[in-house]
Scaffold this motif. Structure first.
Motif, mmCIF file in Angstrom:
data_model
loop_
_atom_site.group_PDB
_atom_site.id
_atom_site.type_symbol
_atom_site.label_atom_id
_atom_site.label_comp_id
_atom_site.label_asym_id
_atom_site.label_seq_id
_atom_site.Cartn_x
_atom_site.Cartn_y
_atom_site.Cartn_z
ATOM 1 N N PHE A 188 36.522 40.446 31.782
ATOM 2 C CA PHE A 188 35.978 41.780 32.057
ATOM 3 C C PHE A 188 35.341 41.846 33.440
ATOM 4 C CE2 PHE A 188 35.977 42.455 27.360
ATOM 5 C CZ PHE A 188 36.877 43.511 27.364
ATOM 6 N N GLU A 189 34.653 40.805 33.842
ATOM 7 C CA GLU A 189 34.060 40.784 35.179
ATOM 8 C C GLU A 189 35.141 40.816 36.249
ATOM 9 O OE1 GLU A 189 31.418 37.450 35.410
ATOM 10 O OE2 GLU A 189 29.816 38.519 34.376
ATOM 11 N N ARG A 190 36.229 40.092 36.044
ATOM 12 C CA ARG A 190 37.338 40.094 37.002
ATOM 13 C C ARG A 190 37.951 41.489 37.107
ATOM 14 N NH1 ARG A 190 42.439 40.390 37.054
ATOM 15 N NH2 ARG A 190 42.688 40.260 34.818
ATOM 16 N N ILE A 191 38.199 42.126 35.968
ATOM 17 C CA ILE A 191 38.780 43.470 35.964
ATOM 18 C C ILE A 191 37.819 44.465 36.623
ATOM 19 C CG2 ILE A 191 39.526 45.374 34.485
ATOM 20 C CD1 ILE A 191 40.433 43.182 32.454
ATOM 21 N N ALA A 192 36.540 44.360 36.301
ATOM 22 C CA ALA A 192 35.540 45.263 36.870
ATOM 23 C C ALA A 192 35.471 45.116 38.389
ATOM 24 C CB ALA A 192 34.176 45.003 36.242
ATOM 25 N N ARG A 193 35.506 43.882 38.885
ATOM 26 C CA ARG A 193 35.466 43.665 40.341
ATOM 27 C C ARG A 193 36.705 44.261 41.019
ATOM 28 N NH1 ARG A 193 31.271 40.343 41.422
ATOM 29 N NH2 ARG A 193 30.646 38.947 39.741
ATOM 30 N N THR A 194 37.862 44.104 40.391
ATOM 31 C CA THR A 194 39.097 44.664 40.940
ATOM 32 C C THR A 194 39.006 46.182 41.009
ATOM 33 O OG1 THR A 194 40.396 42.815 40.085
ATOM 34 C CG2 THR A 194 41.599 44.835 40.613
ATOM 35 N N ARG A 195 38.526 46.796 39.934
ATOM 36 C CA ARG A 195 38.402 48.262 39.916
ATOM 37 C C ARG A 195 37.354 48.751 40.913
ATOM 38 N NH1 ARG A 195 39.267 50.021 33.606
ATOM 39 N NH2 ARG A 195 41.364 49.157 33.485
ATOM 40 N N LEU A 196 36.272 48.017 41.032
ATOM 41 C CA LEU A 196 35.231 48.387 41.984
ATOM 42 C C LEU A 196 35.767 48.310 43.411
ATOM 43 C CD1 LEU A 196 32.296 49.154 42.525
ATOM 44 C CD2 LEU A 196 31.747 46.717 42.481
ATOM 45 N N ASP A 197 36.464 47.240 43.724
ATOM 46 C CA ASP A 197 37.022 47.064 45.071
ATOM 47 C C ASP A 197 38.065 48.124 45.413
ATOM 48 O OD1 ASP A 197 35.377 44.882 45.461
ATOM 49 O OD2 ASP A 197 36.942 43.398 44.987
ATOM 50 N N SER A 198 38.803 48.612 44.402
ATOM 51 C CA SER A 198 39.821 49.634 44.658
ATOM 52 C C SER A 198 39.264 51.049 44.523
ATOM 53 C CB SER A 198 41.013 49.444 43.709
ATOM 54 O OG SER A 198 40.625 49.723 42.380
ATOM 55 N N GLY A 199 37.975 51.175 44.179
ATOM 56 C CA GLY A 199 37.341 52.487 44.100
ATOM 57 C C GLY A 199 37.587 53.236 42.805
ATOM 58 N N GLU A 200 38.049 52.535 41.777
ATOM 59 C CA GLU A 200 38.315 53.170 40.481
ATOM 60 C C GLU A 200 37.008 53.325 39.702
ATOM 61 O OE1 GLU A 200 41.707 51.706 38.173
ATOM 62 O OE2 GLU A 200 42.211 50.508 39.932
ATOM 63 N N LEU A 201 36.257 54.379 40.023
ATOM 64 C CA LEU A 201 34.979 54.641 39.380
ATOM 65 C C LEU A 201 35.010 56.016 38.739
ATOM 66 C CD1 LEU A 201 32.618 53.480 42.255
ATOM 67 C CD2 LEU A 201 33.310 52.153 40.279
ATOM 68 N N GLU A 202 34.277 56.186 37.649
ATOM 69 C CA GLU A 202 34.089 57.479 37.022
ATOM 70 C C GLU A 202 32.605 57.796 37.082
ATOM 71 O OE1 GLU A 202 35.778 57.831 33.106
ATOM 72 O OE2 GLU A 202 37.619 56.806 33.713
ATOM 73 N N ASP A 203 32.232 58.757 37.892
ATOM 74 C CA ASP A 203 30.833 59.114 38.106
ATOM 75 C C ASP A 203 30.003 57.912 38.524
ATOM 76 O OD1 ASP A 203 31.278 61.802 37.436
ATOM 77 O OD2 ASP A 203 31.036 61.373 35.296
ATOM 78 N N GLY A 204 30.569 57.038 39.360
ATOM 79 C CA GLY A 204 29.850 55.880 39.868
ATOM 80 C C GLY A 204 29.796 54.702 38.919
ATOM 81 N N VAL A 205 30.550 54.760 37.819
ATOM 82 C CA VAL A 205 30.535 53.704 36.795
ATOM 83 C C VAL A 205 31.941 53.131 36.664
ATOM 84 C CG1 VAL A 205 30.124 53.212 34.356
ATOM 85 C CG2 VAL A 205 28.698 54.872 35.531
ATOM 86 N N VAL A 206 32.031 51.802 36.564
ATOM 87 C CA VAL A 206 33.301 51.149 36.276
ATOM 88 C C VAL A 206 33.514 51.243 34.765
ATOM 89 C CG1 VAL A 206 34.620 49.009 36.294
ATOM 90 C CG2 VAL A 206 33.101 49.546 38.208
ATOM 91 N N VAL A 207 34.578 51.918 34.339
ATOM 92 C CA VAL A 207 34.845 52.117 32.921
ATOM 93 C C VAL A 207 35.951 51.165 32.481
ATOM 94 C CG1 VAL A 207 35.562 53.770 31.161
ATOM 95 C CG2 VAL A 207 34.132 54.515 33.069
ATOM 96 N N LEU A 208 35.655 50.402 31.432
ATOM 97 C CA LEU A 208 36.595 49.423 30.876
ATOM 98 C C LEU A 208 36.826 49.735 29.409
ATOM 99 C CD1 LEU A 208 34.760 46.310 32.331
ATOM 100 C CD2 LEU A 208 36.801 47.378 33.281
ATOM 101 N N SER A 209 37.908 49.203 28.868
ATOM 102 C CA SER A 209 38.160 49.314 27.435
ATOM 103 C C SER A 209 38.590 47.957 26.906
ATOM 104 C CB SER A 209 39.215 50.380 27.133
ATOM 105 O OG SER A 209 40.414 50.061 27.790
ATOM 106 N N MET A 210 38.646 47.840 25.612
ATOM 107 C CA MET A 210 38.976 46.554 24.984
ATOM 108 C C MET A 210 40.318 46.040 25.477
ATOM 109 S SD MET A 210 37.655 47.321 21.116
ATOM 110 C CE MET A 210 38.252 45.779 20.489
ATOM 111 N N LEU A 211 40.445 44.718 25.555
ATOM 112 C CA LEU A 211 41.702 44.087 25.982
ATOM 113 C C LEU A 211 42.715 44.149 24.866
ATOM 114 C CD1 LEU A 211 40.234 40.894 27.663
ATOM 115 C CD2 LEU A 211 41.104 42.928 28.784
#
Length: 74
Positions: A51-74
């Motif tokens: 989850f940390e790896r996915i979150a970092r990837t999304r953060l680096d690519s700017g994939e945020l929803e209202d400033g929050v990195v949104v993830l779902s179950m694997l």
């Protein structure tokens, strides 16, 4: 990582946690289908590195929803 579990009335829930990113912290939210906070927390701990790896990837690519990195179950 700081974790704050929240359970939705429909049985699903979210767990919010902060990801260390440089000198700052980024808020992340993980949506789960678990009925209890304990189950959701256990799941997050089991897959924490992924989850940390996915979150970092999304953060680096700017994939945020209202400033929050949104993830779902694997």
């Amino acid at each position: 990582m700081r974790i704050v579990p929240r359970i939705k009335p429909d049985g699903g829930g979210t767990i919010t946690f902060f990801l260390a990113h440089g000198a700052g912290r980024q808020l992340c939210r993980l949506a789960t289908t678990f009925a209890t906070q304990k189950q959701a927390f256990s799941y997050l701990q089991k897959y924490r590195t992924e989850f940390e790896r996915i979150a970092r990837t999304r953060l680096d690519s700017g994939e945020l929803e209202d400033g929050v990195v949104v993830l779902s179950m694997l």
